[in-house]
Every structure is written in C-alpha cells, then in structure tokens.
Design a protein around this motif. Structure first.
Motif, mmCIF file in Angstrom:
data_model
loop_
_atom_site.group_PDB
_atom_site.id
_atom_site.type_symbol
_atom_site.label_atom_id
_atom_site.label_comp_id
_atom_site.label_asym_id
_atom_site.label_seq_id
_atom_site.Cartn_x
_atom_site.Cartn_y
_atom_site.Cartn_z
ATOM 1 N N LEU A 89 77.086 30.350 40.638
ATOM 2 C CA LEU A 89 76.247 31.405 40.075
ATOM 3 C C LEU A 89 76.704 32.780 40.550
ATOM 4 C CD1 LEU A 89 72.760 29.730 40.471
ATOM 5 C CD2 LEU A 89 74.033 30.068 38.367
ATOM 6 N N PRO A 90 76.340 33.827 39.817
ATOM 7 C CA PRO A 90 76.680 35.180 40.256
ATOM 8 C C PRO A 90 76.028 35.477 41.603
ATOM 9 C CG PRO A 90 75.652 35.210 38.067
ATOM 10 C CD PRO A 90 75.633 33.808 38.554
ATOM 11 N N PRO A 91 76.605 36.365 42.374
ATOM 12 C CA PRO A 91 76.026 36.675 43.692
ATOM 13 C C PRO A 91 74.593 37.180 43.567
ATOM 14 C CG PRO A 91 78.174 37.712 43.429
ATOM 15 C CD PRO A 91 77.820 37.110 42.112
ATOM 16 N N GLY A 92 73.770 36.774 44.515
ATOM 17 C CA GLY A 92 72.365 37.171 44.499
ATOM 18 C C GLY A 92 71.539 36.169 45.260
ATOM 19 N N ASN A 93 70.267 36.370 45.206
ATOM 20 C CA ASN A 93 69.360 35.454 45.882
ATOM 21 C C ASN A 93 69.044 34.285 44.958
ATOM 22 O OD1 ASN A 93 69.269 37.077 48.118
ATOM 23 N ND2 ASN A 93 67.464 38.206 47.407
ATOM 24 N N HIS A 94 69.429 33.112 45.391
ATOM 25 C CA HIS A 94 69.154 31.908 44.607
ATOM 26 C C HIS A 94 68.490 30.906 45.518
ATOM 27 C CE1 HIS A 94 71.552 33.471 41.361
ATOM 28 N NE2 HIS A 94 72.544 33.676 42.198
ATOM 29 N N LEU A 120 81.051 31.267 28.258
ATOM 30 C CA LEU A 120 80.033 31.807 29.165
ATOM 31 C C LEU A 120 80.089 33.333 29.171
ATOM 32 C CD1 LEU A 120 80.409 29.513 32.305
ATOM 33 C CD2 LEU A 120 78.630 29.428 30.572
ATOM 34 N N PRO A 121 78.969 33.999 29.504
ATOM 35 C CA PRO A 121 78.987 35.462 29.645
ATOM 36 C C PRO A 121 79.860 35.869 30.835
ATOM 37 C CG PRO A 121 76.732 34.631 29.502
ATOM 38 C CD PRO A 121 77.633 33.455 29.608
ATOM 39 N N ALA A 122 80.225 37.142 30.878
ATOM 40 C CA ALA A 122 81.122 37.650 31.926
ATOM 41 C C ALA A 122 80.470 37.653 33.305
ATOM 42 C CB ALA A 122 81.583 39.055 31.563
ATOM 43 N N LYS A 123 79.139 37.600 33.366
ATOM 44 C CA LYS A 123 78.475 37.634 34.678
ATOM 45 C C LYS A 123 78.746 36.380 35.502
ATOM 46 C CE LYS A 123 73.996 35.744 33.301
ATOM 47 N NZ LYS A 123 72.567 35.954 33.280
ATOM 48 N N PHE A 124 79.131 35.298 34.856
ATOM 49 C CA PHE A 124 79.476 34.077 35.581
ATOM 50 C C PHE A 124 80.948 34.133 35.965
ATOM 51 C CE2 PHE A 124 75.958 32.682 32.822
ATOM 52 C CZ PHE A 124 75.074 32.285 33.812
ATOM 53 N N THR A 125 81.204 34.039 37.250
ATOM 54 C CA THR A 125 82.573 34.168 37.743
ATOM 55 C C THR A 125 83.258 32.818 37.910
ATOM 56 O OG1 THR A 125 81.750 34.140 40.013
ATOM 57 C CG2 THR A 125 82.057 36.298 38.956
#
Length: 156
Positions: A89-94, A120-125
């Motif tokens: 997942l993109p960086p953040g609180n999960h 997938l959208p670009a936010k997923f690395t």
C-alpha cells in the motif's frame, strides 16, 4: 512400521526384506541361479506395486486438494478487485482494519492463467502483475431498490 502411501515398510522396499541381507538387484547380472532370478523377479514386482501405490496415493491427494481449488480466468477489460498486502500500500497509517481488497480496476493484460496485469492508479507503488489468488471478481450492485415496509399489528 508400514507407510500410509505405499502400504509397506520402507526398509523392506529398499532392501526387499527385513534387515538380514543387503542386496543390490541392479548389480546382479543375468544369473544362472534360480533363487537369484526369483528374488530379482520378486523385487521387480515389489517395486512395480510400490510405484502403483504411490501414484494412486498422489491421485487421492490431488483430488482432495482440487476439491478446495477454484479455477478463475479473467479477460482484459474485466473489472476486478485486487488484494493488496500492507507492504504494497502507499505510505501512510494502515491498521489491521484497513480494507484488503481495492478496486474495481480493469485487467489490462493476461500473462497466463495464473498471472494478470491490472491497471492500478499511480498512487500504488507496487508491481501491477498479480497472482490469480490475489484477484477477485467484481460484481456490480443491483439497480433495484429494496423496500422494507413495517407492518404494525395491534396485539392486546
């Protein structure tokens, strides 16, 4: 102790009998001895029986494993949900309560029956290539509305 798959003791399979004599049948040339040829024939039939039992046992294991499997084949353009693990997942609180399936996203390419490329959208690395175990079919919601009417009854 007998093996569940072969039905025979492993030592007796390898050595043709219980541990008194160690005899390598492959090293025996064509023998004039009737006892040696009989022993070689018994060992050959024993190996044939063991091979048959193992194949039969493997087929039973496969049938039991296939009972829990399902074949999923997707086509390019089909909408699917993708299961993303926390590391992907993109960086953040999960937290552990964060949703696991993301989507729906279209499949852009089928590599084989086991791997697909998802748009997938670009936010997923993460990589856009997924195993079929991480892809779930998208079922659009019904257009019909559900009307629930309450019924009042007089009860005395």
């Amino acid at each position: 102790m007998t093996n569940r798959s072969t039905g025979k003791c492993p030592f007796s399979i390898v050595y043709t009998k219980m541990p008194n004599i160690v005899l390598d049948i492959a090293a025996l040339p064509k023998s004039q001895s009737k006892a040696a040829s009989t022993l070689a024939d018994q060992f050959t039939s024993l190996l044939f029986d063991v091979r048959f039992k193992l194949e039969e046992s493997n087929m039973q294991y496969k049938l039991k494993a296939d009972a829990h499997r399902r074949e999923k084949i997707f086509h390019p353009g089909e909408l699917v949900y993708v299961r993303l693990r926390r590391e992907w997942l993109p960086p953040g609180n999960h937290s552990k309560l964060t949703k696991k399936k993301w989507g729906p996203y279209p499949i852009s390419k089928r590599i084989n029956n086991n791997a697909y490329v998802v748009d997938l959208p670009a936010k997923f690395t993460t990589s856009h290539t997924f195993n079929v175990a991480d892809i779930y079919s998208y079922v659009p919601p019904d257009d019909s509305s559900i009307n629930i009417e309450s019924v009042d009854t007089d009860s005395s």
